[in-house]
Design an enzyme around this catalytic site. Structure first.
Site, PDB file in Angstrom:
ATOM      1  N   ASN A  43       0.856  -1.199   0.000  1.00 27.02           N
ATOM      2  CA  ASN A  43       0.000   0.000   0.000  1.00 27.02           C
ATOM      3  C   ASN A  43       0.887   1.242   0.000  1.00 27.02           C
ATOM      4  O   ASN A  43       2.108   1.133  -0.063  1.00 27.02           O
ATOM      5  CB  ASN A  43      -0.960  -0.028   1.196  1.00 27.02           C
ATOM      6  CG  ASN A  43      -0.201  -0.129   2.497  1.00 27.02           C
ATOM      7  OD1 ASN A  43       0.564   0.753   2.846  1.00 27.02           O
ATOM      8  ND2 ASN A  43      -0.380  -1.232   3.221  1.00 27.02           N
ATOM      9  N   PHE A  46      -4.609   2.986  14.837  1.00 28.16           N
ATOM     10  CA  PHE A  46      -5.020   3.970  13.835  1.00 28.16           C
ATOM     11  C   PHE A  46      -6.135   3.342  13.016  1.00 28.16           C
ATOM     12  O   PHE A  46      -6.192   2.112  12.869  1.00 28.16           O
ATOM     13  CB  PHE A  46      -3.847   4.314  12.907  1.00 28.16           C
ATOM     14  CG  PHE A  46      -2.999   5.450  13.401  1.00 28.16           C
ATOM     15  CD1 PHE A  46      -2.165   5.284  14.494  1.00 28.16           C
ATOM     16  CD2 PHE A  46      -3.026   6.685  12.765  1.00 28.16           C
ATOM     17  CE1 PHE A  46      -1.383   6.326  14.951  1.00 28.16           C
ATOM     18  CE2 PHE A  46      -2.245   7.731  13.208  1.00 28.16           C
ATOM     19  CZ  PHE A  46      -1.416   7.562  14.303  1.00 28.16           C
TER      20      PHE A  46
HETATM   21  O1  PMT Z   1       2.789   6.011   6.653  1.00 27.32           O
HETATM   22  P1  PMT Z   1       2.169   7.308   6.156  1.00 27.32           P
HETATM   23  O2  PMT Z   1       2.419   7.513   4.676  1.00 27.32           O
HETATM   24  O3  PMT Z   1       2.567   8.482   6.984  1.00 27.32           O
HETATM   25  O4  PMT Z   1       0.588   7.152   6.289  1.00 27.32           O
HETATM   26  C1  PMT Z   1       0.009   7.122   7.559  1.00 27.32           C
HETATM   27  C2  PMT Z   1      -1.140   6.120   7.644  1.00 27.32           C
HETATM   28  C3  PMT Z   1      -2.280   6.595   6.756  1.00 27.32           C
HETATM   29  C4  PMT Z   1      -0.680   4.738   7.188  1.00 27.32           C
HETATM   30  C5  PMT Z   1      -1.576   6.094   9.157  1.00 27.32           C
HETATM   31  O5  PMT Z   1      -1.995   7.378   9.542  1.00 27.32           O
HETATM   32  C6  PMT Z   1      -2.695   5.103   9.399  1.00 27.32           C
HETATM   33  O6  PMT Z   1      -3.875   5.419   9.294  1.00 27.32           O
HETATM   34  N1  PMT Z   1      -2.339   3.834   9.727  1.00 27.32           N
HETATM   35  C7  PMT Z   1      -3.272   2.723   9.891  1.00 27.32           C
HETATM   36  C8  PMT Z   1      -3.669   2.198   8.533  1.00 27.32           C
HETATM   37  C9  PMT Z   1      -4.509   0.953   8.598  1.00 27.32           C
HETATM   38  O7  PMT Z   1      -4.054  -0.068   8.229  1.00 27.32           O
HETATM   39  O8  PMT Z   1      -5.672   1.093   9.145  1.00 27.32           O
HETATM   40  P2  PMT Z   1      -6.714  -0.133   9.350  1.00 27.32           P
HETATM   41  O9  PMT Z   1      -7.962   0.596   9.625  1.00 27.32           O
HETATM   42  O10 PMT Z   1      -6.645  -1.069   8.213  1.00 27.32           O
HETATM   43  O11 PMT Z   1      -6.175  -0.877  10.633  1.00 27.32           O
HETATM   44  C10 PMT Z   1      -6.595  -0.560  11.950  1.00 27.32           C
HETATM   45  C11 PMT Z   1      -5.496  -0.821  12.935  1.00 27.32           C
HETATM   46  O12 PMT Z   1      -5.228  -2.211  13.018  1.00 27.32           O
HETATM   47  C12 PMT Z   1      -4.189  -0.155  12.608  1.00 27.32           C
HETATM   48  O13 PMT Z   1      -3.622   0.324  13.818  1.00 27.32           O
HETATM   49  C13 PMT Z   1      -3.324  -1.275  12.019  1.00 27.32           C
HETATM   50  O14 PMT Z   1      -1.945  -1.089  12.281  1.00 27.32           O
HETATM   51  C14 PMT Z   1      -3.868  -2.488  12.742  1.00 27.32           C
HETATM   52  N2  PMT Z   1      -3.833  -3.740  11.955  1.00 27.32           N
HETATM   53  C15 PMT Z   1      -4.543  -3.841  10.789  1.00 27.32           C
HETATM   54  C16 PMT Z   1      -4.535  -5.029  10.100  1.00 27.32           C
HETATM   55  C17 PMT Z   1      -3.804  -6.119  10.600  1.00 27.32           C
HETATM   56  N3  PMT Z   1      -3.746  -7.269   9.955  1.00 27.32           N
HETATM   57  N4  PMT Z   1      -3.111  -5.985  11.735  1.00 27.32           N
HETATM   58  C18 PMT Z   1      -3.109  -4.826  12.424  1.00 27.32           C
HETATM   59  O15 PMT Z   1      -2.463  -4.703  13.476  1.00 27.32           O
END
Ligand code: PMT
Length: 398
Positions: free
Chosen positions: A205, A318
């Site tokens: 991504n 996040f």
């Molecule tokens: O890196 P940059 O270019 O500065 O961009 C920042 C960002 C947009 C990546 C950051 O601000 C952000 O939003 N990060 C989380 C992105 C994400 O994957 O969101 P999600 O809604 O899919 O996941 C929710 C949370 O679960 C996140 O904390 C993620 O780290 C965690 N997760 C998700 C999937 C997974 N399999 N395991 C996880 O731990």
């Protein structure tokens, strides 16, 4: 805005102090420059006066006598005294309480913290007497920056260059930052993950790691020991943090689980791939007519796994959404047993991937929602950590 007295002593690195003054003024600091006679041989007081927008001080007894120009006034004005460059001579004088010019007199008179940025020939720096003097000053609470390694003015190669201006500015910011995370371990995840399809291709991504690296830097400035688990990025890791580079979600999970037991606060800003190819082709997949189907399987949800065993740790996730930001973020907060979720939307200019700024809503398990305007990822990182500190102090008083 901080009141900074910048002392410049006589070494060739004095020319770099012009850049330092510019950077401090750009930060909004009120800078008063004190130069030794030797410093004025390398760079003119007029240059420093123009850049600092203030008179430059060179004389212990200026004529006509004016209280605002005297050493005590400067010593009292200073919230921080920075001496850059600090020559072996100035270091020796400070270590021995000698005050025979304006700069050393201000240094002796001030109660403000003192930051020294030594710069000299590598052989001078290595001399036991210089090292003893530096140790003596450090033991008395004076902050001494490491010199940088590289080509020196005398054409020799070694350690003795003045620290980079960027690093000096960072250290100055850290001096003014409350050390409210001292004694804590902050575990941060950042960047994308890469899920291999074959030896050549992967699914990933647009995450650059900027958000997570900003959190790591802010936590480190506040005195935490920081472990930064990051997927592949071109972003420079902040100095002083332990970087654990990983590639896939499975690797990220292993690294996070390894460091989780020692962590006090966990901030998961990584964009972890939810799916990975079920099988990684051993050789490069050749193109054929028609479509190519790749079967994907679920990656473990690392954050949910941490949520299930979080204990007293503060867990911050996040949520990056393209629709129903609040509802989806609140759902993730609950499902993953988080203390805080930082919701950011891809649909807002200046927010999300690859930019230096973000627009976020900070939602807590207690139900509070803080809607923040566009700001730098670094400022946002500090606000997130402020919340974490608040929750931690509430935990400790209960
Ligand atoms: O890196 P940059 O270019 O500065 O961009 C920042 C960002 C947009 C990546 C950051 O601000 C952000 O939003 N990060 C989380 C992105 C994400 O994957 O969101 P999600 O809604 O899919 O996941 C929710 C949370 O679960 C996140 O904390 C993620 O780290 C965690 N997760 C998700 C999937 C997974 N399999 N395991 C996880 O731990």
């Amino acid at each position: 805005m901080k009141k900074i007295v910048l002392g410049i002593s006589g070494g060739i690195a004095a020319y770099k102090s012009a850049e330092l003054v510019r950077a401090l003024v750009k930060r909004g600091d009120d800078v008063r420059v004190v130069m030794t006679k030797n410093a004025a041989e390398f760079i003119t007081p007029l240059t420093m006066q123009t850049l600092s927008r203030n008179p430059v001080h060179t004389e212990t007894f200026p004529h006509p006598s004016d209280y605002s120009l005297n050493h005590i006034a400067l010593a009292e004005f200073a919230e921080l005294l920075v001496i850059a460059p600090a020559t072996a001579n100035v270091i020796a004088k400070l270590a021995n309480g000698i005050a025979d010019d304006l700069l050393t007199t201000v240094a002796l008179a001030t109660e403000a913290p003192i930051l020294l940025c030594p710069a000299m020939n590598d052989k001078m720096l290595a001399k036991p007497i210089v090292q003893e003097n530096i140790t003596k000053l450090v033991n008395r609470g004076i902050i001494v920056m490491d010199t940088a390694f590289g080509e020196l003015a005398c054409k020799s190669y070694g350690s003795g260059r003045m620290a980079e201006i960027e690093d000096i500015i960072e250290r100055i910011s850290a001096i003014f930052t409350p050390q409210d995370l001292q004694g804590t371990v902050v575990l941060v995840s950042a960047g994308p993950t890469r899920e291999a399809i074959d030896p050549v291709r992967f699914i990933s991504n647009h995450s650059t790691g900027k958000m997570g690296f900003a959190v790591a830097k802010a936590a480190q400035q506040r005195g935490a020991r920081v472990i930064l688990v990051s997927g592949p990025t071109n972003t420079q890791a902040p100095r002083g943090v332990t970087l654990v580079p990983v590639s896939s979600a499975l690797e990220m999970r292993l690294a996070i689980l390894e460091h989780f037991p020692s962590a006090t606060i966990v901030v998961k800003s990584a964009a972890v791939a939810d799916y990975r190819p079920q099988a990684i082709a051993k050789n490069k997949i050749k193109k054929n007519e028609g479509t190519l189907n790749i079967v994907l399987e679920r990656n473990p949800d690392i954050l949910a796994e941490l949520g299930a065993q979080k204990g007293q740790r503060i867990l911050i996730g996040f949520a990056m959404e393209t629709e129903d930001l609040l509802i989806n973020a609140q759902k993730k907060l609950l499902e993953k047993n988080l203390d805080i979720i930082v919701a950011n939307s891809l649909c807002e200019d200046g927010a999300g991937f690859a930019v230096d700024t973000n627009i976020a809503k900070i939602i807590t398990a207690k139900g509070t929602i803080e809607e923040l305007p566009l700001m730098s990822k670094f400022d946002l990182a500090h606000i997130i950590l402020d919340q974490a500190v608040r929750i931690r102090s509430l935990q400790q008083t209960c």
